[in-house]
Structure formats: structure tokens, C-alpha cells
Design an enzyme around this catalytic site. Structure first.
Site: not given
Length: 497
Positions: A182, A295
């Protein structure tokens, strides 16, 4: 016991791992050092005990983490196989935690699984977050040379410390893999293009990230709004006023955090990483990059109880003149009850890579950009039954959402899904993933005897689908593009607002 360039340290032994927890790599960024580039740590005499997980840097509370007001936080932790000696020269995984550059800590990432499975060393770092780490306010020290990227400068200082000291721990400074998930992956992309750290690493791993950044003008506009919301209204004295605020006052600012992506302007990041990658102006080291199949279900779950009307309104706001086409391709009624809006938004945002470029077609395009210049391996985490982080929405299927792969690698990852919750089949997938990652860290290629061949993405146009048990396999890019409707998104004339 290990001698560093700053002094001697004493770690601890836990099972088959030596752990050195909370080693300072730079001076505490407090007092006059707040909003300054990281400064060298003062050497110490005697032996410093580094046997407790560091507290991490100041951040607001989240669903899974308590608030921290700590600013004495420029620390890193090292995990190595028990019995390692200074002459062993083991490969090194240098890990940058995620959390939108606003939360998280090195303590989330216990490196024992990697050390035990792959016989490598793991370095997990802390760096300044939120307004303390990314604030481009006029009048702060360093000016245009720094451009507010204090957190990125911290990461670079930690990497330089690792390069200079890791041989004393039995690591190989010539075999450092920079990696993150991330916001940690945004950071890895930034480091790939950052002039001060070229030559300090030999491979890179980007998990569920992108190469997003922002301009100095955008960052300054956000910083000024942040300062004014904190009561520092006069532009001429804004920096001095904000420096007088306590940690608590800064965290309570209604505009906190001012930014969630690196700032492309200063010496750490002189140009936008996405532009540099497209031009081929980055460190041409082997790259392992990937995404999770669902996601954005992590981000869309807050709309789980929203109506169809809300869904349609959001799509119209986000996609403007292309909204009708999006609604036709992703009709609300085609998603399962009772959380249709969350599933619908999760699919749209994942496939379009709407959330900071994470996931879906954007990730595939980024993998293609890397593959044009350097050996690249692409994956999708496809365990649709991964343990969910949310316990408040009965029956909500998170699937392979953002962060869901992390418990398969880090036994202490604190997103509510500990390694202990994995089923036998998921632990088998965990072993496969650890071995693939370990081979890449050691060799620059995820080639593991006895596991399916993971082809180089540039030469094969295939990626690895990571599935429960022993079901992982290489799949054609065409299958990925069909799953995420990349042809549809590529054909749209405009970008989401």
C-alpha cells in the site's frame, strides 16, 4: 550482541529468530528537529538493549490501531535466523509498512516467518507519518530542497543506515530488497526514482500500491489549509505558529492529515515517479509487483448499508459523463444482497484503480511499464476466503481485499486477521508465498523447486494467481483483464474526477 556504527546493542532470542527491536537510525525528530530532515543519532557508550517492539510514530486511532502521540520514533527492527554470524552475508528484506502514510508501524511486521522459511534477514522501519512526515508548508526548514517529504527522507536514512550496518548482523549490503505494501509500495516506487539512494538496493517488491505522487503546488495548498484550520492564519508566521503546536493539537486538526502521497519536488523525489517509470528513468532492478483481486472492498464496506440511489449518485459524481457507461457495466442489481452498494463500489473502484491507483487495471498497466525495462514478475492474490478484518457486518464477504495477503507473511500483522486464524490450506498458501518471495529476495527471480513456474511477465504476459492450498498457477494476462474489465476502462475517454 552486535556492534553498529553508533554503538553496541543487545537483542533477544525468540524461537529460531534473533530479534533486535527498536534500533534508532536517526535522532528523535522532536523539538527543533520537528519538520527537519533526519539527523544523525548521537553515538552511545555501553550496550543498548533493543528487546521491545518500538511504539511507532504519531498517528490518529484507526479501526485496528490505537492512537499514538510518540515522536521519538525513527527506529527500525531486525530479524535474522538464530545462529547467524557477521560473516554469513544473508540477503536482506527492507520493509516499509503501509497505512496511507498516516498510520501504521514497524511493529505490525514481525519478520520471523521470512527469517525461518527463507534464511534471510528482515529490516522493518518506522518513519514520520501524516502532518509530521508530509507537510510542504512555506517557511519550514529546507524549503524547496525538502518539499515536505520528511517521511520519505526518513525512509532513505533508514536504508542508508541498513546499507552501512547490516554486515555486522550477518546481512549482505549488496543484496537488499526494498519492499512495501500500500503506502509502503508508493514509497518503494518513489525510492526507485530517488537519486540519493540509487545503488543501495538490488531488487524491489510492490504489494497493492502505485506510483502516485503530488505536485509541490498541491502539497502547499493542502498544507496552508491545514495550518489555517489549526489556527495559524497569517501566512508570514504560519510555520512558526504551527511549530508551537503540541502533537495532540496537530493530530486534532480538522484538516489532518494534509496529504496521503509523496510530494514530487525536493531532493528525495525531484520528479513524479509515475512519469519517471514511464520514461524508464528508474533503478533497473528486478521487480515483483502485484495486487489483490478485491482490493477496494476494504474501502467500500463503509457503504454496505447504502441504497441504490446513493450508489448511482456516487458513480455520477465520480465518473461524470462516463457514469452511464459505468452503471451499465456495473448495475447495482447484479450484486448480492444485503450489501449491494459495497460490493458494487468495491468492483468499480478495484477494476478502475480509483483508490490511489491501487488494484485492477492500473496495477496491470504499472507492471507492464516495469516489464518494458527490467525483469518483472506480476501476481494477483486470489484467496477469496481470506480471513476478513471486519466483524461488524455479518456475512459481508471481504474476499481478497486490500491488506488480506499480509497475515500470510507477517505473524503479527495487526489488522484483525492474525496468522493463527489461517486454515490448513491457507497456511500452505502462506508457505508458497514465503518461498516465492524468498527466492526473489535471494535470486532476483521467484523460482522455487516443486512449486509452479512463475513466468517473467514481460516475456510471457502471464501472472501468478495465488490461491489456497496448492492451487496457485500462472494465468494469461487476458484472464486478468477479463476479470477486471480492463478493455472497458481503457476505452473510456476520461479519467475519474
Amino acid at each position: 550482541m552486535v556492534s553498529t556504527l553508533d554503538g553496541r546493542i543487545r537483542g533477544r532470542v525468540i524461537g529460531g529468530t534473533n530479534e533486535f527491536l527498536g534500533i534508532p537510525y536517526a535522532a528523535p525528530p522532536v523539538g527543533s528537529l520537528r519538520w527537519r530532515p533526519p539527523q544523525p543519532i548521537a553515538p552511545w557508550t555501553g550496550v543498548r538493549a533493543v528487546t521491545r517492539p518500538p511504539p511507532g510514530c504519531a498517528h490518529r486511532a484507526s479501526e485496528v490501531r490505537p492512537e499514538s502521540v510518540n515522536q521519538n520514533c525513527l527506529d527500525l527492527s531486525i530479524y535474522r535466523p538464530r545462529g547467524t554470524t557477521a560473516g554469513d552475508r544473508l540477503p536482506v528484506l527492507f520493509w516499509i509498512h503501509g497505512g496511507a502514510l498516516t498510520s501504521g508501524s514497524s511493529g505490525q511486521h514481525n519478520g520471523s516467518l521470512f527469517a525461518d522459511t527463507d534464511h534471510i534477514e528482515v529490516v522493518s522501519i518506522d518513519y514520520r507519518l501524516g502532518a509530521f512526515g508530509f507537510l510542504d508548508l512555506p517557511g519550514l526548514p529546507g524549503g524547496a530542497a525538502v518539499s515536505g517529504d520528511y517521511g520519505l527522507l526518513d525512509q532513505e536514512a533508514a536504508l542508508k543506515w541498513t546499507y552501512a550496518n547490516i554486515a555486522g548482523f550477518g546481512g549482505n549490503p549488496g543484496a537488499i530488497t526494498i519492499a512495501g505494501e500500500s503506502a509502503g509500495a508508493y514509497s518503494v516506487c518513489a525510492l526507485l526514482t530517488s537519486p540519493p539512494v540509487q545503488g543501495l538496493f538490488s531488487r524491489a517488491i510492490l504489494q497493492s500500491g502505485s506510483c502516485r505522487s503530488q505536485s509541490a503546488a498541491t502539497a502547499e495548498r493542502h498544507a496552508v489549509a491545514f495550518a489555517r484550520a489549526a489556527g495559524c492564519v497569517d501566512r508570514a508566521t504560519m510555520a512558526r505558529c504551527l511549530r508551537g503546536k503540541s502533537t495532540r493539537q496537530i493530530l486534532d486538526d480538522p484538516r489532518y492529515p494534509p496529504d496521503r502521497v509523496p510530494i514530487a519536488a525536493g531532493r528525495a523525489l525531484p520528479a513524479a515517479p509515475a512519469v519517471q517509470i514511464a520514461r524508464g528513468e528508474f533503478a533497473h532492478v528486478p521487480v515483483l509487483i502485484g495486487t489483490n483481486r478485491n482490493e477496494s472492498r476494504l474501502f467500500s464496506k463503509r457503504f454496505a448499508r447504502s441504497s441504490e440511489t446513493r450508489y448511482v449518485a456516487m458513480i455520477r459524481h465520480e465518473y461524470g459523463i462516463e457514469a452511464d457507461a459505468v452503471l451499465s457495466k456495473y448495475p447495482w442489481s447484479s450484486f448480492p444482497e444485503p450489501y449491494r452498494t459495497a460490493y458494487a463500489l468495491g468492483a468499480v473502484w478495484t477494476d478502475s484503480s480509483f483508490v490511489l491507483g491501487i488494484g485492477g487495471c492500473g496495477e496491470q498497466h504499472l507492471a507492464g511499464e516495469f516489464a518494458r525495462r527490467t525483469p518483472t514478475w506480476f501476481y494477483e492474490f486470489d484467496d477469496l476466503s481470506a480471513p476478513a478484518t471486519d466483524r461488524k457486518l455479518p456475512g459481508y464477504r471481504m474476499g481478497a481485499a486490500h491488506t488480506m495477503e499480509l497475515p500470510y507473511m507477517w505473524p503479527s500483522y495487526d489488522n484483525g486477521t492474525p496468522y493463527a486464524e489461517l486454515t490448513a490450506a491457507q497456511r500452505e498458501l502462506s508457505r508458497w508465498m514465503l518461498r516465492y518471495w524468498g527466492a526473489f529476495i535471494r535470486l532476483g527471480s521467484p523460482a522455487v523447486p516443486g512449486q509452479p513456474v512463475w513466468p517473467n511477465y514481460g516475456g510471457s504476459h502471464k501472472l501468478m494467481s495465488l490461491r489456497e492450498g496448492d492451487a496457485s498457477r500462472a494465468i494469461p494476462t487476458a484472464d486478468f483483464e477479463a476479470e477486471h474489465r480492463c478493455g472497458f476502462w481503457d476505452a473510456l475517454p476520461g479519467e475519474p474526477r
